[in-house]
Design a protein around this motif. Sequence first.
Motif, mmCIF file in Angstrom:
data_model
loop_
_atom_site.group_PDB
_atom_site.id
_atom_site.type_symbol
_atom_site.label_atom_id
_atom_site.label_comp_id
_atom_site.label_asym_id
_atom_site.label_seq_id
_atom_site.Cartn_x
_atom_site.Cartn_y
_atom_site.Cartn_z
ATOM 1 N N PHE A 1 47.156 21.821 77.212
ATOM 2 C CA PHE A 1 46.480 23.161 77.433
ATOM 3 C C PHE A 1 45.253 23.355 76.759
ATOM 4 O O PHE A 1 44.640 24.256 77.268
ATOM 5 C CB PHE A 1 47.675 24.168 76.791
ATOM 6 C CG PHE A 1 48.927 24.183 77.661
ATOM 7 C CD1 PHE A 1 48.922 24.153 78.965
ATOM 8 C CD2 PHE A 1 50.245 24.089 77.141
ATOM 9 C CE1 PHE A 1 50.301 24.208 79.597
ATOM 10 C CE2 PHE A 1 51.319 24.003 77.821
ATOM 11 C CZ PHE A 1 51.604 24.232 78.813
ATOM 12 N N GLU A 2 45.009 22.822 75.397
ATOM 13 C CA GLU A 2 44.050 23.146 74.716
ATOM 14 C C GLU A 2 42.798 22.559 75.382
ATOM 15 O O GLU A 2 41.379 23.301 75.680
ATOM 16 C CB GLU A 2 43.981 22.525 73.431
ATOM 17 C CG GLU A 2 42.799 22.939 72.441
ATOM 18 C CD GLU A 2 42.970 22.414 71.051
ATOM 19 O OE1 GLU A 2 42.472 21.412 70.613
ATOM 20 O OE2 GLU A 2 43.467 23.262 70.375
ATOM 21 N N ASP A 3 42.640 21.363 76.067
ATOM 22 C CA ASP A 3 41.736 20.717 76.943
ATOM 23 C C ASP A 3 41.457 21.749 78.338
ATOM 24 O O ASP A 3 40.155 21.930 78.433
ATOM 25 C CB ASP A 3 42.263 19.411 77.597
ATOM 26 C CG ASP A 3 42.180 18.320 76.620
ATOM 27 O OD1 ASP A 3 41.485 18.607 75.439
ATOM 28 O OD2 ASP A 3 42.735 17.438 76.610
ATOM 29 N N ALA A 4 42.664 22.262 78.815
ATOM 30 C CA ALA A 4 42.220 23.317 79.884
ATOM 31 C C ALA A 4 41.445 24.484 79.412
ATOM 32 O O ALA A 4 40.634 24.888 80.184
ATOM 33 C CB ALA A 4 43.640 23.552 80.560
ATOM 34 N N PHE B 1 48.950 38.228 82.432
ATOM 35 C CA PHE B 1 48.947 37.480 83.450
ATOM 36 C C PHE B 1 50.288 37.543 84.264
ATOM 37 O O PHE B 1 50.616 37.160 85.331
ATOM 38 C CB PHE B 1 48.797 36.110 83.510
ATOM 39 C CG PHE B 1 47.362 35.593 82.892
ATOM 40 C CD1 PHE B 1 46.282 35.421 83.833
ATOM 41 C CD2 PHE B 1 46.970 35.826 81.397
ATOM 42 C CE1 PHE B 1 44.896 35.234 83.312
ATOM 43 C CE2 PHE B 1 45.839 35.439 80.912
ATOM 44 C CZ PHE B 1 44.728 35.400 81.968
ATOM 45 N N ALA B 2 51.509 38.119 83.558
ATOM 46 C CA ALA B 2 52.690 38.175 83.977
ATOM 47 C C ALA B 2 52.829 38.678 85.577
ATOM 48 O O ALA B 2 53.866 38.374 86.086
ATOM 49 C CB ALA B 2 53.631 38.820 83.089
ATOM 50 N N THR C 1 37.658 32.686 82.415
ATOM 51 C CA THR C 1 38.529 33.879 82.941
ATOM 52 C C THR C 1 39.835 33.353 82.810
ATOM 53 O O THR C 1 40.688 34.071 82.590
ATOM 54 C CB THR C 1 38.415 34.282 84.308
ATOM 55 O OG1 THR C 1 38.267 33.080 85.057
ATOM 56 C CG2 THR C 1 36.877 35.179 84.530
ATOM 57 N N ALA C 2 40.092 32.006 82.710
ATOM 58 C CA ALA C 2 41.443 31.395 82.642
ATOM 59 C C ALA C 2 41.741 30.937 81.315
ATOM 60 O O ALA C 2 43.091 30.874 80.899
ATOM 61 C CB ALA C 2 41.743 30.374 83.499
ATOM 62 N N ALA C 3 40.828 31.111 80.314
ATOM 63 C CA ALA C 3 40.863 30.689 78.922
ATOM 64 C C ALA C 3 42.099 31.493 78.286
ATOM 65 O O ALA C 3 42.761 30.725 77.624
ATOM 66 C CB ALA C 3 39.689 30.756 78.076
ATOM 67 N N PRO C 4 42.329 32.896 78.157
ATOM 68 C CA PRO C 4 43.456 33.408 77.714
ATOM 69 C C PRO C 4 44.994 32.864 78.278
ATOM 70 O O PRO C 4 45.857 32.874 77.473
ATOM 71 C CB PRO C 4 43.337 35.022 77.800
ATOM 72 C CG PRO C 4 41.848 35.038 78.593
ATOM 73 C CD PRO C 4 41.754 33.589 79.214
ATOM 74 N N PRO D 1 43.139 35.744 88.341
ATOM 75 C CA PRO D 1 44.610 36.252 88.711
ATOM 76 C C PRO D 1 45.600 34.779 88.793
ATOM 77 O O PRO D 1 46.743 35.158 88.932
ATOM 78 C CB PRO D 1 44.569 37.289 89.912
ATOM 79 C CG PRO D 1 43.625 36.443 90.707
ATOM 80 C CD PRO D 1 42.536 36.251 89.653
ATOM 81 N N ASP D 2 45.090 33.767 89.090
ATOM 82 C CA ASP D 2 45.823 32.642 89.645
ATOM 83 C C ASP D 2 46.439 32.084 88.337
ATOM 84 O O ASP D 2 45.813 31.953 87.172
ATOM 85 C CB ASP D 2 45.012 31.619 90.189
ATOM 86 C CG ASP D 2 45.704 30.424 90.710
ATOM 87 O OD1 ASP D 2 46.881 30.488 90.647
ATOM 88 O OD2 ASP D 2 45.157 29.581 91.454
#
Length: 168
Positions: free
Chosen positions: A67-70, A117-118, A77-80, A127-128
Amino acid sequence: MDDARDRDAGGRARSARPRDGLGRPLAYGAPGVERQPEGVVRSPAETVREAQRLLDAGMPFHAHEVFEDAWKSGPRTAAPLWRGLAQLAVGLTHAARGNTVGGARLLRRGAAGIAEFADGDGPAAAPDTYGMDVPGLVRWARALAPRVEGGGPAVDAAREAPRLAGEA
């Protein structure tokens, strides 16, 4: 400075000691679990698949590294989302190691981090959730945290690993 210290190609210190499935260092020469390579760029689907494999194997510490790599290589925008998932994995790691305070704290922090994101109401450009059951993950973490904190039954990392995409 000791030039014999174990360092990666970037000069950052790392430990050559073997580790167990929960990421705890073992004695030099002891058999350990193969380390998760760092800095691997994966697609979101590959990230979810590899993290789930590691969670199912009772290796949440290693899943957190995926997950850290991602989080570090993906869109800002997807980092959080990825950071929150990494925190959930580390929370499960601490809970399985018997660290009740740290485990509960990280489970709650991770749940709070992904909660936006829920409902698909995350940042407008991200939003993905890549097919993940974010509401289910938030519920899982919020249910596990008080049990961990209360000193309930020991947490088995493999048996209690969350399903990232919900029930299979």
